[in-house]
Design a protein around this motif. Structure first.
Motif, PDB file in Angstrom:
ATOM      1  N   SER A   4      41.439  36.408  29.078  1.00 47.94           N
ATOM      2  CA  SER A   4      41.686  36.671  27.799  1.00 47.94           C
ATOM      3  C   SER A   4      42.053  38.042  27.818  1.00 47.94           C
ATOM      4  N   ASP A   5      42.370  38.524  26.281  1.00 45.29           N
ATOM      5  CA  ASP A   5      42.802  39.959  26.176  1.00 45.29           C
ATOM      6  C   ASP A   5      41.373  40.707  26.207  1.00 45.29           C
ATOM      7  N   ASN A   6      40.372  40.050  25.875  1.00 43.99           N
ATOM      8  CA  ASN A   6      39.177  40.889  25.955  1.00 43.99           C
ATOM      9  C   ASN A   6      38.805  41.254  27.555  1.00 43.99           C
ATOM     10  N   ASP A   7      38.902  40.057  28.267  1.00 41.74           N
ATOM     11  CA  ASP A   7      38.803  40.341  29.854  1.00 41.74           C
ATOM     12  C   ASP A   7      39.681  41.472  30.318  1.00 41.74           C
ATOM     13  N   LEU A   8      41.029  41.407  29.895  1.00 43.15           N
ATOM     14  CA  LEU A   8      41.927  42.299  30.450  1.00 43.15           C
ATOM     15  C   LEU A   8      41.530  43.770  30.071  1.00 43.15           C
ATOM     16  N   HIS A   9      41.073  43.897  28.714  1.00 42.16           N
ATOM     17  CA  HIS A   9      40.505  45.263  28.272  1.00 42.16           C
ATOM     18  C   HIS A   9      39.142  45.702  29.073  1.00 42.16           C
ATOM     19  N   PHE A  10      38.404  44.819  29.362  1.00 44.47           N
ATOM     20  CA  PHE A  10      37.329  45.064  30.042  1.00 44.47           C
ATOM     21  C   PHE A  10      37.392  45.552  31.627  1.00 44.47           C
ATOM     22  N   PHE A  11      38.382  44.343  32.413  1.00 40.46           N
ATOM     23  CA  PHE A  11      38.583  44.636  33.649  1.00 40.46           C
ATOM     24  C   PHE A  11      39.890  45.590  34.004  1.00 40.46           C
ATOM     25  N   GLY A  12      40.808  45.554  32.882  1.00 35.05           N
ATOM     26  CA  GLY A  12      41.991  46.240  33.103  1.00 35.05           C
ATOM     27  C   GLY A  12      43.083  45.734  34.164  1.00 35.05           C
ATOM     28  N   ARG A  13      44.019  46.546  34.686  1.00 37.20           N
ATOM     29  CA  ARG A  13      44.878  45.604  35.715  1.00 37.20           C
ATOM     30  C   ARG A  13      44.638  46.165  37.101  1.00 37.20           C
ATOM     31  N   ASN A  14      44.508  45.544  38.197  1.00 34.99           N
ATOM     32  CA  ASN A  14      44.598  45.882  39.409  1.00 34.99           C
ATOM     33  C   ASN A  14      43.251  46.858  39.559  1.00 34.99           C
ATOM     34  N   THR A  15      42.188  46.306  39.207  1.00 34.33           N
ATOM     35  CA  THR A  15      41.055  47.057  39.306  1.00 34.33           C
ATOM     36  C   THR A  15      40.039  46.534  40.333  1.00 34.33           C
ATOM     37  N   TYR A  16      40.529  46.134  41.384  1.00 34.22           N
ATOM     38  CA  TYR A  16      39.686  45.337  42.417  1.00 34.22           C
ATOM     39  C   TYR A  16      39.638  45.986  43.811  1.00 34.22           C
ATOM     40  N   PRO A  17      38.756  47.076  43.783  1.00 37.53           N
ATOM     41  CA  PRO A  17      38.636  48.049  44.975  1.00 37.53           C
ATOM     42  C   PRO A  17      38.342  47.500  46.305  1.00 37.53           C
ATOM     43  N   ASN A  18      37.451  46.294  45.983  1.00 35.38           N
ATOM     44  CA  ASN A  18      37.118  45.756  47.410  1.00 35.38           C
ATOM     45  C   ASN A  18      36.954  44.157  47.053  1.00 35.38           C
ATOM     46  N   GLU A  19      36.732  43.270  48.258  1.00 39.25           N
ATOM     47  CA  GLU A  19      36.673  41.979  48.108  1.00 39.25           C
ATOM     48  C   GLU A  19      35.624  41.427  47.211  1.00 39.25           C
ATOM     49  N   LEU A  20      34.378  42.202  46.993  1.00 40.30           N
ATOM     50  CA  LEU A  20      33.451  42.024  46.323  1.00 40.30           C
ATOM     51  C   LEU A  20      33.565  41.756  44.663  1.00 40.30           C
ATOM     52  N   HIS A  21      34.456  42.745  44.265  1.00 39.97           N
ATOM     53  CA  HIS A  21      34.886  42.684  42.848  1.00 39.97           C
ATOM     54  C   HIS A  21      35.701  41.370  42.659  1.00 39.97           C
ATOM     55  N   LYS A  22      36.731  41.047  43.783  1.00 36.85           N
ATOM     56  CA  LYS A  22      37.457  39.810  43.488  1.00 36.85           C
ATOM     57  C   LYS A  22      36.729  38.552  43.618  1.00 36.85           C
ATOM     58  N   LEU A  23      35.742  38.420  44.466  1.00 35.75           N
ATOM     59  CA  LEU A  23      34.873  37.327  44.798  1.00 35.75           C
ATOM     60  C   LEU A  23      34.192  36.985  43.510  1.00 35.75           C
ATOM     61  N   LEU A  24      33.581  37.828  42.629  1.00 31.06           N
ATOM     62  CA  LEU A  24      32.872  38.020  41.321  1.00 31.06           C
ATOM     63  C   LEU A  24      33.725  37.131  40.424  1.00 31.06           C
ATOM     64  N   LEU A  25      34.828  37.125  40.416  1.00 32.44           N
ATOM     65  CA  LEU A  25      35.741  36.518  39.348  1.00 32.44           C
ATOM     66  C   LEU A  25      35.959  35.085  39.391  1.00 32.44           C
ATOM     67  N   THR A  26      35.445  34.681  40.880  1.00 28.79           N
ATOM     68  CA  THR A  26      35.501  33.187  41.280  1.00 28.79           C
ATOM     69  C   THR A  26      34.249  32.226  41.105  1.00 28.79           C
ATOM     70  N   GLU A  27      33.247  32.811  40.264  1.00 23.21           N
ATOM     71  CA  GLU A  27      31.807  32.240  40.124  1.00 23.21           C
ATOM     72  C   GLU A  27      31.223  31.884  41.438  1.00 23.21           C
TER      73      GLU A  27
END
Length: 71
Positions: A2-25
Motif C-alpha cells: 500500500s501507499d502507507n507501506d511504501l511510505h514506511f519502507f521506502g524503495r530499495n530499503t532492504y540491506p540484508n536478507e532478514l529485512h526481505k524475509l520479514l516481508l513474507t510472514e
C-alpha cells in the motif's frame, strides 16, 4: 504494498536478507536460521533507519519472531 507501506519502507530499503524475509510472514524457524547465519543482520538499519524489528512490528509478526529480534 500500500501507499502507507511504501511510505514506511521506502524503495530499495532492504540491506540484508532478514529485512526481505520479514516481508513474507516467516515462521520462527526461518527467522532463527537466518539470524544464526547472519547474526549482525538484526542490527542493520535500512535506508529509512528501520531495524528488522521495526519492520516486523509494523507487519504484525508473531510474538515469537519479535522475541528473536530483540535477543
Amino acid at each position: 504494498m500500500s501507499d502507507n507501506d511504501l511510505h514506511f519502507f521506502g524503495r530499495n530499503t532492504y540491506p540484508n536478507e532478514l529485512h526481505k524475509l520479514l516481508l513474507t510472514e516467516p515462521n520462527v524457524e526461518e527467522v532463527q536460521a537466518l539470524i544464526h547465519k547472519y547474526p549482525n543482520a538484526v542490527r542493520e538499519k535500512n535506508n529509512n533507519g528501520h531495524l528488522p524489528l521495526h519492520n516486523a512490528l509494523y507487519l504484525g509478526a508473531s510474538v515469537e519472531v519479535i522475541k528473536l529480534l530483540i535477543k
